[in-house]
Design an enzyme around this catalytic site. Sequence first.
Site, mmCIF file in Angstrom:
data_model
loop_
_atom_site.group_PDB
_atom_site.id
_atom_site.type_symbol
_atom_site.label_atom_id
_atom_site.label_comp_id
_atom_site.label_asym_id
_atom_site.label_seq_id
_atom_site.Cartn_x
_atom_site.Cartn_y
_atom_site.Cartn_z
ATOM 1 N N SER A 213 0.837 -1.198 0.000
ATOM 2 C CA SER A 213 0.000 0.000 0.000
ATOM 3 C C SER A 213 0.870 1.244 0.000
ATOM 4 O O SER A 213 2.009 1.213 0.470
ATOM 5 C CB SER A 213 -0.929 0.011 1.214
ATOM 6 O OG SER A 213 -0.178 0.162 2.389
ATOM 7 N N HIS A 227 -2.624 7.318 -4.425
ATOM 8 C CA HIS A 227 -2.701 6.180 -3.512
ATOM 9 C C HIS A 227 -2.857 4.895 -4.309
ATOM 10 O O HIS A 227 -3.516 4.894 -5.351
ATOM 11 C CB HIS A 227 -3.915 6.332 -2.588
ATOM 12 C CG HIS A 227 -4.385 5.027 -2.036
ATOM 13 N ND1 HIS A 227 -5.459 4.345 -2.574
ATOM 14 C CD2 HIS A 227 -3.902 4.257 -1.055
ATOM 15 C CE1 HIS A 227 -5.615 3.211 -1.905
ATOM 16 N NE2 HIS A 227 -4.688 3.133 -0.976
ATOM 17 N N ASN A 229 -3.132 0.350 -3.533
ATOM 18 C CA ASN A 229 -3.105 -0.765 -2.602
ATOM 19 C C ASN A 229 -3.458 -2.016 -3.406
ATOM 20 O O ASN A 229 -4.467 -2.050 -4.102
ATOM 21 C CB ASN A 229 -4.171 -0.509 -1.519
ATOM 22 C CG ASN A 229 -4.227 -1.614 -0.493
ATOM 23 O OD1 ASN A 229 -4.300 -2.807 -0.813
ATOM 24 N ND2 ASN A 229 -4.202 -1.220 0.765
ATOM 25 N N ARG A 231 -3.595 -6.344 -2.953
ATOM 26 C CA ARG A 231 -3.519 -7.351 -1.900
ATOM 27 C C ARG A 231 -4.068 -8.704 -2.348
ATOM 28 O O ARG A 231 -4.903 -8.787 -3.255
ATOM 29 C CB ARG A 231 -4.290 -6.859 -0.675
ATOM 30 C CG ARG A 231 -5.699 -6.451 -1.017
ATOM 31 C CD ARG A 231 -6.359 -5.600 0.050
ATOM 32 N NE ARG A 231 -7.702 -5.266 -0.374
ATOM 33 C CZ ARG A 231 -8.017 -4.186 -1.078
ATOM 34 N NH1 ARG A 231 -7.087 -3.313 -1.409
ATOM 35 N NH2 ARG A 231 -9.252 -3.965 -1.459
ATOM 36 N N GLY A 375 -9.980 2.987 21.732
ATOM 37 C CA GLY A 375 -8.757 3.208 22.493
ATOM 38 C C GLY A 375 -7.498 2.701 21.828
ATOM 39 O O GLY A 375 -6.570 2.256 22.479
ATOM 40 N N GLY A 376 -7.479 2.778 20.512
ATOM 41 C CA GLY A 376 -6.270 2.381 19.791
ATOM 42 C C GLY A 376 -5.156 3.396 19.993
ATOM 43 O O GLY A 376 -5.337 4.427 20.650
ATOM 44 N N ARG A 377 -4.024 3.106 19.436
ATOM 45 C CA ARG A 377 -2.890 4.012 19.583
ATOM 46 C C ARG A 377 -3.076 5.215 18.657
ATOM 47 O O ARG A 377 -3.040 5.109 17.435
ATOM 48 C CB ARG A 377 -1.589 3.283 19.242
ATOM 49 C CG ARG A 377 -0.378 4.152 19.424
ATOM 50 C CD ARG A 377 0.913 3.337 19.285
ATOM 51 N NE ARG A 377 2.056 4.221 19.364
ATOM 52 C CZ ARG A 377 2.700 4.715 18.309
ATOM 53 N NH1 ARG A 377 2.314 4.389 17.093
ATOM 54 N NH2 ARG A 377 3.719 5.520 18.463
ATOM 55 N N ILE A 378 -3.323 6.380 19.271
ATOM 56 C CA ILE A 378 -3.697 7.579 18.520
ATOM 57 C C ILE A 378 -2.690 7.912 17.426
ATOM 58 O O ILE A 378 -3.064 8.176 16.281
ATOM 59 C CB ILE A 378 -3.803 8.797 19.474
ATOM 60 C CG1 ILE A 378 -4.779 8.512 20.616
ATOM 61 C CG2 ILE A 378 -4.214 10.051 18.723
ATOM 62 C CD1 ILE A 378 -6.194 8.276 20.191
ATOM 63 N N GLU A 379 -1.425 7.914 17.772
ATOM 64 C CA GLU A 379 -0.408 8.293 16.788
ATOM 65 C C GLU A 379 -0.466 7.407 15.547
ATOM 66 O O GLU A 379 -0.298 7.867 14.430
ATOM 67 C CB GLU A 379 0.989 8.224 17.410
ATOM 68 C CG GLU A 379 1.280 9.380 18.349
ATOM 69 C CD GLU A 379 0.923 10.721 17.739
ATOM 70 O OE1 GLU A 379 1.378 11.020 16.619
ATOM 71 O OE2 GLU A 379 0.168 11.463 18.375
HETATM 72 C C1 LIG Z 1 4.425 2.757 6.124
HETATM 73 O O1 LIG Z 1 4.984 2.405 7.347
HETATM 74 C C2 LIG Z 1 5.701 3.441 7.984
HETATM 75 C C3 LIG Z 1 6.370 2.886 9.200
HETATM 76 O O2 LIG Z 1 5.554 1.946 9.847
HETATM 77 C C4 LIG Z 1 4.747 4.582 8.283
HETATM 78 O O3 LIG Z 1 5.436 5.659 8.871
HETATM 79 C C5 LIG Z 1 4.084 5.023 6.989
HETATM 80 O O4 LIG Z 1 3.116 5.993 7.267
HETATM 81 C C6 LIG Z 1 3.410 3.854 6.310
HETATM 82 N N1 LIG Z 1 2.912 4.268 5.016
HETATM 83 C C7 LIG Z 1 1.827 3.762 4.432
HETATM 84 C C8 LIG Z 1 1.511 4.273 3.091
HETATM 85 O O5 LIG Z 1 1.124 2.932 4.969
#
Ligand SMILES: *[C@@H]1O[C@H](CO)[C@@H](O)[C@H](O)[C@H]1NC(C)=O
Length: 417
Positions: A213, A227, A229, A231, A375-379
Amino acid sequence: MNFGSATATLLLILSATLSSAAHGFAPSASSRSTIAAFSRLDGTATPTAEKSSSDTFQRSLLAAQLANSKKNGLKKAGADAPPVNIGWDSHKPVDKAPDSLVRPGDGPDGNYPMRARFEKMIREAQISITDAIAKIDGKATFQEDCWTRANGGGGMSRVLRDGAVWEKAGVNLSVVYGSMPQEALQAATERGVDRAKGMAPGERVPFFACGLSCVMHPRNPFCPTMHFNYRYFETDGGVWWFGGGTDITPSYLNMDDMKHFHGTYKEVCDRHDPTFYPTFKAWADRYFVINHRNETRGLGGIFFDDLNDRDPEKLFEFAKDAVNSVVKAYGPIVEKHKDDPFTEQQKQWQQMRRGRYVEFNLVYDRGTVFGLKTGGRIESILMSLPETARWEYDHHPEPGSPEAEIMDAFRHPREWV
Ligand SMILES: *[C@@H]1O[C@H](CO)[C@@H](O)[C@H](O)[C@H]1NC(C)=O
Ligand SMILES: *[C@@H]1O[C@H](CO)[C@@H](O)[C@H](O)[C@H]1NC(C)=O
């Protein structure tokens, strides 16, 4: 395409769900949430799904599972509660990815040769695409990070930051071994019922997923965001399908560019099946819609999912052709415009279009919304957003302006070729 009515609703959900992948930067935390939801909903043991950019697959599964529990009127307690720690961050960074991330027995001589073939194909595509993009950029290069998982699978991300042409570009590969409830499988494909045969009731179905992706955000407002993707998905019971697509999000309309982009993908599609382009182009137009604005996010491309209606060999060749046409479809457009002069106002318009991108992602993207609620990881969830975006109060492009011109195309999807 062969979609039974039973799967039609689900496919719509999957489409909406998968559009998060359209936003590229894969939120690992939503995978985590998904996995947690699964393990709760069927009350069984630790899920084995991969952390990483497997969001697409995880979200498909989630959507399938949610659709099914809704259909059956099941609203199991805890489905929306914050997940317990399921070790979503347990991947192991490695200096160099092994030659193959698929499990040894899955290889060319094993029971599942397509797994290794698809991985090899997208690994080669990841290298050739990032090489070509770095060459166009001329300043920045892709930084690679690899990881593996104890139970098999892993990933390789290649990220370019702070380039001359691109602000941010990422191309991520992932190989996932997980398991899903049978209901999810049955909802996800017409053949699920058959293919889950032999499994004890309630037994989870092991699956394999492998994908590449990408999202690329250029600096110049006349260079579109792109974009893609692609799969491949398979269960140990033998259900398999291909999915994917490539789409483009310009801030300004350029007919030649759209003819080139869509024309390239029409040629790709036509080489495999003359019905592909019209079907998959229309699917992309339905898929990337910001509902509250009644406008599309960009100017489309192709999108397909659950494709399993013919010899897998033929679909493999189609996916291979499509992913290997990304640079041909997108590269020349960026090269043509990367040095176009632009005004502050044009840069601001690009920022406003990125704001719409954010709206789509935060409001409609199921993976993001679910991740935030659970409550997932926000970042990780918000990694899919662009670095900068802009909202101006009640902004309307001036009638007759180039901004108004592209708005019309966002409101009324067109045929480009
Ligand atoms: C790909 O993975 C990196 C590191 O995990 C992340 O910073 C980046 O945003 C990801 N990019 C995509 C297009 O998923
Ligand atoms: C959305 O836009 C389409 C195309 O212009 C139009 O036909 C439709 O009525 C609009 N829907 C709403 C809810 O405004």
